[in-house]
Design a protein around this motif. Structure first.
Motif, PDB file in Angstrom:
ATOM      1  N   UNK A 212       0.808  -1.219   0.000  1.00  0.00           N
ATOM      2  CA  UNK A 212       0.000   0.000   0.000  1.00  0.00           C
ATOM      3  C   UNK A 212       0.840   1.267   0.000  1.00  0.00           C
ATOM      4  N   UNK A 213       2.157   1.120  -0.002  1.00  0.00           N
ATOM      5  CA  UNK A 213       3.040   2.276  -0.120  1.00  0.00           C
ATOM      6  C   UNK A 213       3.149   2.766  -1.572  1.00  0.00           C
ATOM      7  N   UNK A 214       3.221   1.818  -2.525  1.00  0.00           N
ATOM      8  CA  UNK A 214       3.632   2.242  -3.867  1.00  0.00           C
ATOM      9  C   UNK A 214       3.022   1.464  -5.021  1.00  0.00           C
ATOM     10  N   UNK A 215       2.283   0.409  -4.781  1.00  0.00           N
ATOM     11  CA  UNK A 215       1.752  -0.396  -5.879  1.00  0.00           C
ATOM     12  C   UNK A 215       0.359   0.098  -6.248  1.00  0.00           C
ATOM     13  N   UNK A 216       0.238   0.631  -7.466  1.00  0.00           N
ATOM     14  CA  UNK A 216      -0.992   1.291  -7.855  1.00  0.00           C
ATOM     15  C   UNK A 216      -2.189   0.340  -7.897  1.00  0.00           C
ATOM     16  N   UNK A 217      -1.967  -0.955  -8.129  1.00  0.00           N
ATOM     17  CA  UNK A 217      -3.106  -1.866  -8.142  1.00  0.00           C
ATOM     18  C   UNK A 217      -3.780  -1.958  -6.771  1.00  0.00           C
ATOM     19  N   UNK A 218      -3.051  -1.565  -5.721  1.00  0.00           N
ATOM     20  CA  UNK A 218      -3.616  -1.526  -4.377  1.00  0.00           C
ATOM     21  C   UNK A 218      -3.927  -0.094  -3.927  1.00  0.00           C
ATOM     22  N   UNK A 219      -3.091   0.853  -4.336  1.00  0.00           N
ATOM     23  CA  UNK A 219      -3.306   2.243  -3.954  1.00  0.00           C
ATOM     24  C   UNK A 219      -4.593   2.791  -4.571  1.00  0.00           C
ATOM     25  N   UNK A 220      -4.849   2.492  -5.834  1.00  0.00           N
ATOM     26  CA  UNK A 220      -5.993   3.086  -6.515  1.00  0.00           C
ATOM     27  C   UNK A 220      -7.318   2.738  -5.841  1.00  0.00           C
ATOM     28  N   UNK A 221      -7.580   1.449  -5.506  1.00  0.00           N
ATOM     29  CA  UNK A 221      -8.835   1.192  -4.780  1.00  0.00           C
ATOM     30  C   UNK A 221      -8.852   1.807  -3.385  1.00  0.00           C
ATOM     31  N   UNK A 222      -7.674   1.940  -2.762  1.00  0.00           N
ATOM     32  CA  UNK A 222      -7.613   2.615  -1.465  1.00  0.00           C
ATOM     33  C   UNK A 222      -8.011   4.078  -1.618  1.00  0.00           C
ATOM     34  N   UNK A 223      -7.489   4.743  -2.640  1.00  0.00           N
ATOM     35  CA  UNK A 223      -7.815   6.147  -2.869  1.00  0.00           C
ATOM     36  C   UNK A 223      -9.292   6.316  -3.190  1.00  0.00           C
ATOM     37  N   UNK A 224      -9.868   5.398  -3.964  1.00  0.00           N
ATOM     38  CA  UNK A 224     -11.302   5.479  -4.247  1.00  0.00           C
ATOM     39  C   UNK A 224     -12.113   5.480  -2.954  1.00  0.00           C
ATOM     40  N   UNK A 225     -11.737   4.603  -2.017  1.00  0.00           N
ATOM     41  CA  UNK A 225     -12.479   4.541  -0.751  1.00  0.00           C
ATOM     42  C   UNK A 225     -12.231   5.804   0.085  1.00  0.00           C
ATOM     43  N   UNK A 226     -10.979   6.301   0.063  1.00  0.00           N
ATOM     44  CA  UNK A 226     -10.650   7.515   0.811  1.00  0.00           C
ATOM     45  C   UNK A 226     -11.441   8.714   0.285  1.00  0.00           C
ATOM     46  N   UNK A 227     -11.583   8.825  -1.024  1.00  0.00           N
ATOM     47  CA  UNK A 227     -12.340   9.934  -1.605  1.00  0.00           C
ATOM     48  C   UNK A 227     -13.781   9.891  -1.127  1.00  0.00           C
ATOM     49  N   UNK A 228     -14.392   8.705  -1.168  1.00  0.00           N
ATOM     50  CA  UNK A 228     -15.782   8.586  -0.715  1.00  0.00           C
ATOM     51  C   UNK A 228     -15.897   8.934   0.773  1.00  0.00           C
ATOM     52  N   UNK A 229     -14.940   8.442   1.560  1.00  0.00           N
ATOM     53  CA  UNK A 229     -14.988   8.659   3.010  1.00  0.00           C
ATOM     54  C   UNK A 229     -14.855  10.141   3.348  1.00  0.00           C
ATOM     55  N   UNK A 230     -13.848  10.797   2.795  1.00  0.00           N
ATOM     56  CA  UNK A 230     -13.631  12.200   3.137  1.00  0.00           C
ATOM     57  C   UNK A 230     -14.687  13.122   2.489  1.00  0.00           C
ATOM     58  N   UNK A 231     -15.204  12.750   1.347  1.00  0.00           N
ATOM     59  CA  UNK A 231     -16.262  13.559   0.742  1.00  0.00           C
ATOM     60  C   UNK A 231     -17.482  13.609   1.645  1.00  0.00           C
ATOM     61  N   UNK A 232     -17.784  12.472   2.276  1.00  0.00           N
ATOM     62  CA  UNK A 232     -18.911  12.438   3.209  1.00  0.00           C
ATOM     63  C   UNK A 232     -18.520  13.026   4.574  1.00  0.00           C
ATOM     64  N   UNK A 233     -17.338  12.661   5.070  1.00  0.00           N
ATOM     65  CA  UNK A 233     -16.940  13.067   6.403  1.00  0.00           C
ATOM     66  C   UNK A 233     -16.637  14.541   6.542  1.00  0.00           C
ATOM     67  N   UNK A 234     -16.238  15.181   5.454  1.00  0.00           N
ATOM     68  CA  UNK A 234     -15.923  16.608   5.484  1.00  0.00           C
ATOM     69  C   UNK A 234     -17.016  17.458   4.864  1.00  0.00           C
ATOM     70  N   UNK A 235     -18.153  16.825   4.543  1.00  0.00           N
ATOM     71  CA  UNK A 235     -19.250  17.566   3.957  1.00  0.00           C
ATOM     72  C   UNK A 235     -19.944  18.422   4.995  1.00  0.00           C
ATOM     73  N   UNK A 236     -20.266  19.628   4.625  1.00  0.00           N
ATOM     74  CA  UNK A 236     -20.976  20.525   5.554  1.00  0.00           C
ATOM     75  C   UNK A 236     -22.442  20.121   5.668  1.00  0.00           C
TER      76      UNK A 236
END
Length: 306
Positions: A282-306
């Motif tokens: 999860x440091x550098x392999x995009x086949x694992x980073x990309x799905x992690x980032x997808x989940x992070x985007x969803x999480x922070x979009x909801x968690x930081x929403x006003x």
């Protein structure tokens, strides 16, 4: 996505950072994330990767070098001070509140490996943080005390404490105590000491896979006894009702630390497993980073929403 070199203060120590901002026009200030690096890492490695990818998805992001490490100030070099590491995250939040492109009411933390533990502690003590996520959560004090997989003989850490005490005595008498080297000379030696996890760490930090000249790969000896009395997970219950997301590799030997933190959560908390991934994957392999980032985007979009 644009990158700006920035500096800010953390308890009197100047910290070096890279501020990433989206290229797309914004109607107003944007949600922002502080992104912390693994132990002995630097902002140009995995934390910079996640910061850049999250900026491409619409967040202002700040990747920074911890105090005593990388391009940041602080003596001795290579000091891993849990209290200072937590303070660094809070200082980074303070810095983001001064930036015109950042919505100060929508700031989150993203910690990777060692910074995962520190970011949880910082969030527990700083209500300005709206949401926190970690990737391959680790906590250096636990890892040194119990080993990466949690099965280390207690005698190992006691021997490190003895070495740390000797180093303090030597320094008090004007001698050079040296440093604790984190990696052996070869990947084979790393494997003999730490199995496949040790090999992967060596390949990332010492080989072409992730090598960076400012990644010190050593610790000041006094780091050890500072970790002896540290437990950054004690602050996890204070995070609720704010949300927590932990992204862990399915095959990560360190996952027990993330599970321990999860059990302490008092608010919304999720473990998201990345199939097939180890800790270092999860440091550098995009086949694992990309799905992690997808989940992070969803999480922070909801968690930081006003």
């Amino acid at each position: 996505m644009a990158r700006t070199i920035v500096t800010f203060d953390s308890a009197g120590i100047p910290l070096a950072g890279h501020l990433y901002t989206p290229d797309s026009p914004a109607s107003g200030p944007l949600p922002a994330l502080v992104v912390g690096h693994p132990g002995t890492g630097v902002k140009e490695q995995t934390s910079g990767t996640y910061a850049r990818l999250m900026a491409e998805r619409g967040f202002v992001t700040l990747a920074f070098d911890a105090a005593h490490q990388g391009e940041s100030g602080g003596l001795p070099r290579g000091l891993e001070d849990p209290a200072q590491r937590v303070e660094d995250f809070k200082a980074a939040v303070s810095f983001l509140t001064t930036r015109p492109e950042v919505d100060a009411d929508r700031i989150g933390l993203l910690g990777i490996c060692a910074s995962g533990g520190y970011s949880l502690a910082a969030t527990g003590g700083d209500p300005r943080v709206r949401a926190v996520a970690t990737v391959c959560t680790a906590e250096p004090a636990r890892q040194f005390r119990h080993g990466a997989d949690g099965t280390q003989d207690p005698a190992v850490f006691r021997s490190l404490l003895d070495a740390s005490a000797r180093a303090r005595t030597e320094a008090a008498n004007g001698e050079d105590p040296g440093v604790m080297t984190m990696f052996p000379a070869t990947a084979e030696e790393a494997g003999a000491l730490g199995g496949e996890h040790g090999v992967e760490g060596w390949e990332y930090y010492c080989g072409p896979r992730g090598f960076h000249e400012r990644s010190a790969k050593f610790l000041a000896w006094e780091s050890i006894d500072r970790m002896a009395s540290s437990d950054v997970f004690h602050a996890v219950p204070l995070i609720g009702p704010r949300p927590v997301l932990q992204i862990l590799g399915e095959h990560a030997v360190t996952a027990w630390m993330g599970l321990e933190a999860h059990r302490r959560a008092t608010g919304p908390a999720e473990i998201h497993w990345i199939k097939g991934a180890s800790h270092v994957d999860l440091y550098d392999k995009r086949e694992y980073i990309d799905p992690a980032v997808d989940r992070l985007v969803d999480f922070f979009s909801a968690g930081l929403d006003k």
